[in-house]
Every structure is written in C-alpha cells, then in structure tokens.
Enzyme design. Structure first.
Site, short mmCIF file in Angstrom:
data_model
loop_
_atom_site.label_atom_id
_atom_site.label_comp_id
_atom_site.label_asym_id
_atom_site.label_seq_id
_atom_site.Cartn_x
_atom_site.Cartn_y
_atom_site.Cartn_z
CE LYS A 1 14.32 47.44 -0.93
NZ LYS A 1 14.95 46.27 -1.06
C1 LIG Z 1 15.95 46.27 -2.08
C2 LIG Z 1 17.13 45.37 -1.80
C3 LIG Z 1 18.32 45.23 -2.68
C4 LIG Z 1 18.74 46.36 -3.81
O1 LIG Z 1 18.42 47.62 -3.29
P1 LIG Z 1 18.30 49.04 -4.08
O2 LIG Z 1 18.14 50.12 -3.16
O3 LIG Z 1 16.97 48.76 -4.57
O4 LIG Z 1 19.26 48.99 -5.04
C5 LIG Z 1 19.22 44.51 -2.36
N1 LIG Z 1 19.12 43.73 -1.37
C6 LIG Z 1 17.97 43.33 -0.86
C7 LIG Z 1 17.99 42.29 0.20
C8 LIG Z 1 17.04 44.44 -0.97
O5 LIG Z 1 15.74 44.10 -0.23
#
Ligand SMILES: *Cc1c(COP(=O)(O)O)cnc(C)c1O
Length: 462
Positions: free
Chosen positions: A112
């Site tokens: 993120k």
């Molecule tokens: C947010 C997240 C996901 C999922 O990603 P999306 O874009 O919501 O599908 C998977 N793994 C981790 C570690 C995350 O923080």
C-alpha cells in the site's frame, strides 16, 4: 484526461478532482474515460530505467495537466525516496518459472505504500497550490491505515482519520497507526469488522452535508490515483522478464480488488499479460463469484491474512463496469441488489470477467503449509497474504509462461502467524526496530455513523 463514474450519474472530473474526491457522488468509482496505450517499443524502452522513470512514463498519460512534468517527477522522487530497496519493487526467483515481486520495502512494509506515498505527495502539491484543507477518512483492515498515516502525518493541509476494526489488526499494524504523535493523525478503533468500517466511510461520503462541511477526501483503494500507482510495477516486473516479447502471468493476493485491477489496467494499456489470477483466502467471495457468477456476502471469518478478510470488495465494481460494457446503469442496478443481499452477474458479463481473470482460494492450513514449503524450498519467508497467492500460483502455473506472484507485505508485519507456521520470527527492518517501545494513542468508537461524525468534527477543529 477525463474521469467518469462506474454508475454513470456523477460529474465528469479531471484527474486532480477525482484524486481529491475519492468516491463519486452517485456512489460509483472513477475511471478514465479511455485507457492510454503503450506501444511495444515504449514498453521495451522501460528495460533498465529506474523505477521512478518507469513510474513517470506509465502514469503521465493519465494525469492530464494536473501536474507539470517537473512537478510530477518531484512527486514520484519524494514518494519512493523512503523505500528500503534501490529497485523499489525487486523481483526474486522462487522456482523455475516462478518469481516473487517484493512490494514490501516501503515505510510500513506493505504494498500500500506504493500508492499512498505517491498520493501523499500529490495531495501536498495540489493543496499547497489551492490553499485548501481536507480531511482524509479511510477504513482499513490494517495496511491501508498505516500506509495512509505514514504518508500524511505532519502535512499542513490534511487531517488523516483512520477507522480500523478493533482487535482485528496485527500488533505491528496497530502500532504503526497508533504511535505517530502528530496532531493531524487520528486513529479510531471501531467495534466491528473491516466491512463495517468501510461501510461507515461510504456512509460519510454519502452524507453530503458532512462531506462538504469537513471537506472529506478519500484515500481508500477506491481512489483512482491509488490504482494508477499500482499499475507501474506490473510493467517493471514484466519487462524485467522479457515483456513485451514474452508474456507473463500474475497471481495477486486479493481483498478489495485494487491491486489486481491495476494489473487489468496494465493489460488494457498494452502489456502482454497472459493470465491474471485472483487469489483469495477462506473469505473467497471473489473466487466464488468468478466460478459461479453469484456474488453473495455470507459473513467474514477472520483469517491469518487479515488484509484480505472482506466480503464487499469495492474495486470489483470497476471490473464489473468493463464486464458490463461500460453500462453505468447496469452497474448501479447490481450494486443496489448487493445492498439487498447479493447479485448474480449476467451471463455475458461473467464471460467477460472470466476472460480477464482466473481465480483460486487458499484456506488457513494451506496458507501455513505454503509458508513452510516456500521456506524449505527457497529460503523465502512469506507473509500470510503472499503465501495465499503462492499457493494459488502453484496450482495455476503453466509451462512456458513465467508466473509473477505479488508479495504484498513483509513477514515481520504478521510475526505471530508467520512464527506459528514456520517456527521463525521475522525481525523488523532496523529503521523501525523501536516500534514496540513507542507509546500508543487511539480512540475507541461504536459502529454508529452519528457518533463517528461528531467525533471527527470535534477532532478537526483542534
Ligand atoms: C490490502 C492488502 C491486500 C489486498 O489488496 P487489494 O488491493 O485490497 O485487493 C493483500 N495483501 C496485503 C498485505 C494487503 O495489505
């Protein structure tokens, strides 16, 4: 470049407006009116350039005149300067034909950061120019919130308010949200699941009086600018394995569908992606929907990959928009049905979805086994989310096409689950080794829109 809503009823916006707004006023999500194309020659030319330069070239056509080229290069440079790896998104080999794209070298150790750090710098430039102030509200299952707080802490023109489900995030995730002591950071622990937190954030955006009064801005994965930031590493990783002259496939640990949807955009831009595999944990509504066409939430069962513990996958609406031939009215209708309990995708739309996405599921035992087996086979210690994807990728790999599995978090972000599975405790990188000693600051709230809005109004008038 203009941006339109998936439900067809909201004003058409510029990139900058869509970025500052988040959710469209008709409840939909913004998408570019058309998708810029990259030629094979342009893709080939990404070989060997820095991550930052590739990011500039991939994203530039989407941002219109929001930023000058110099401004945008500065934004990108500052966004990724704090990453702990020179390649930003390095690719590691797990097995013959199977590669791990490490997306966890940012300041909060999850992918993120790629989007959030960029958005933080974009907001700073944009708001600095207009002299306006905004209130960023986001719901998190753990990683979005910590990434948002890290990206916006201490900025002048922004309050950042993060709702996370009380007791349902890992200790590292919680501490990353509750230990920053800047006055513009507000961590709220809500009674309920992630879906409750996300629903209250949506409610706030649909409460126009509140929304306009506090100048609400959203940075959840529904924000188009976040999806865009994630498109970049599909290009850089594919190019380093021979694209556009060789096809590659991706497996993506999926919750809100933002990350895998970025891959879909990369493909529509011209990147030759063979298959895009959606990997879910035991909360497998997306896998069930792609298998049967029925999207019917039936409750969340907490897992050791909590960032994927969701039933309402917000960015899936964007995939539906394309699957329904960009028919906003049809999307609005299935979203209304979802509010009433669920929907069935039409036959035509289901075929379109299946052409774009494959899917698989990984339960809790399989996740732990994948952590153990990958450690034995390659020495890589996976976080549980990445392990879900490695399990699914191993089922779906085909000879002759390299598989890139996205590793979305550092194992040290989920130490208890990783240790239970592998016997190893992953150490935090040195730059955040004192996380467990810092003091925490958090406000507990009930799952009630009025209470939450009142609290926010008090807080931002400090
Ligand atoms: C947010 C997240 C996901 C999922 O990603 P999306 O874009 O919501 O599908 C998977 N793994 C981790 C570690 C995350 O923080």
């Amino acid at each position: 470049m203009k941006y339109i809503s998936t439900r067809g009823q909201a004003p058409v916006l510029s990139f900058e407006e869509a970025m500052l707004t988040g959710l469209a006023r008709d409840g939909g999500l913004y998408l570019p009116e058309s998708i810029p194309q990259m030629s094979d020659a342009e893709i080939r030319a990404l070989e060997g350039v820095s991550y930052e330069e590739a990011a500039f070239r991939v994203m530039r056509p989407f941002i219109g005149d929001a930023f000058s080229d110099d401004e945008f290069r500065g934004i990108i440079a500052r966004a990724y300067a704090g990453f702990g790896h020179a390649a930003r998104a390095p690719l590691k080999q797990l097995d013959s034909g199977h590669f791990l794209l490490e997306l966890f070298h940012g300041p909060t150790l999850a992918f993120k950061d790629f989007a959030m750090q960029l958005i933080g710098q974009m907001f700073e430039v944009s708001l600095g120019r207009s002299g306006k102030r905004v209130c960023i509200v986001g719901a998190t299952s753990g990683d979005t919130g910590s990434a948002a707080i890290e990206a916006f802490r201490g900025l002048d023109a922004v309050d950042v308010i993060i709702l996370y489900p009380h007791g349902r995030v890992s200790e590292v995730q919680r501490r990353q949200m509750t230990t920053p002591n800047e006055a513009n950071v507000h961590a709220l622990a809500i009674d309920g699941h992630f879906d409750d937190a996300q629903a209250r954030v949506k409610d706030m955006f649909n409460d126009f009086e509140f929304r306009d009064g506090v100048r609400l801005a959203g940075v959840n994965s529904i924000n188009w600018a976040r999806v865009l930031a994630q498109v970049v590493y599909y290009f850089t990783s594919a190019v380093s394995l021979g694209a556009p002259d060789r096809k590659v496939s991706f497996t993506v640990p999926t919750g809100n569908f933002g990350d895998v949807f970025a891959g879909y955009i990369a493909r529509r831009m011209g990147l030759p992606i063979d298959r895009l595999v959606v990997a879910t944990n035991q909360n497998d509504i997306l896998h069930r929907c792609l298998s049967t066409g029925a999207y019917r939430p039936d409750g969340v069962a907490p897992s050791i990959s909590p960032s994927m513990d969701i039933q309402v996958s917000s960015n899936f609406e964007r995939a539906l928009f394309y699957a329904y031939g960009q028919d906003g009215a049809a999307v609005a209708q299935v979203m209304d049905e979802l509010k009433a309990g669920g929907f069935s995708v039409s036959q035509g739309a289901l075929e379109a979805l299946r052409e774009s996405f494959d899917s698989g599921r990984c339960d809790e035992d399989e996740t732990r086994a994948a952590i153990r087996r990958t450690l034995d086979a390659s020495g890589e210690l996976l976080c549980p989310h990445s392990a879900v994807a490695v399990h699914v990728a191993n089922q779906q790999r085909r000879a002759g096409v390299p598989m890139i599995t996205l590793a979305t978090a550092h194992p040290a972000k989920f130490p208890a689950a990783v240790e239970a599975a592998s016997g190893l405790r992953a150490p935090l990188p040195a730059r955040m080794a004192d996380l467990y000693e810092r003091s925490e600051r958090v406000t507990r709230v009930g799952n009630d829109l009025n209470d939450i809005e009142t609290l926010i109004k008090e807080r931002i008038n400090h």
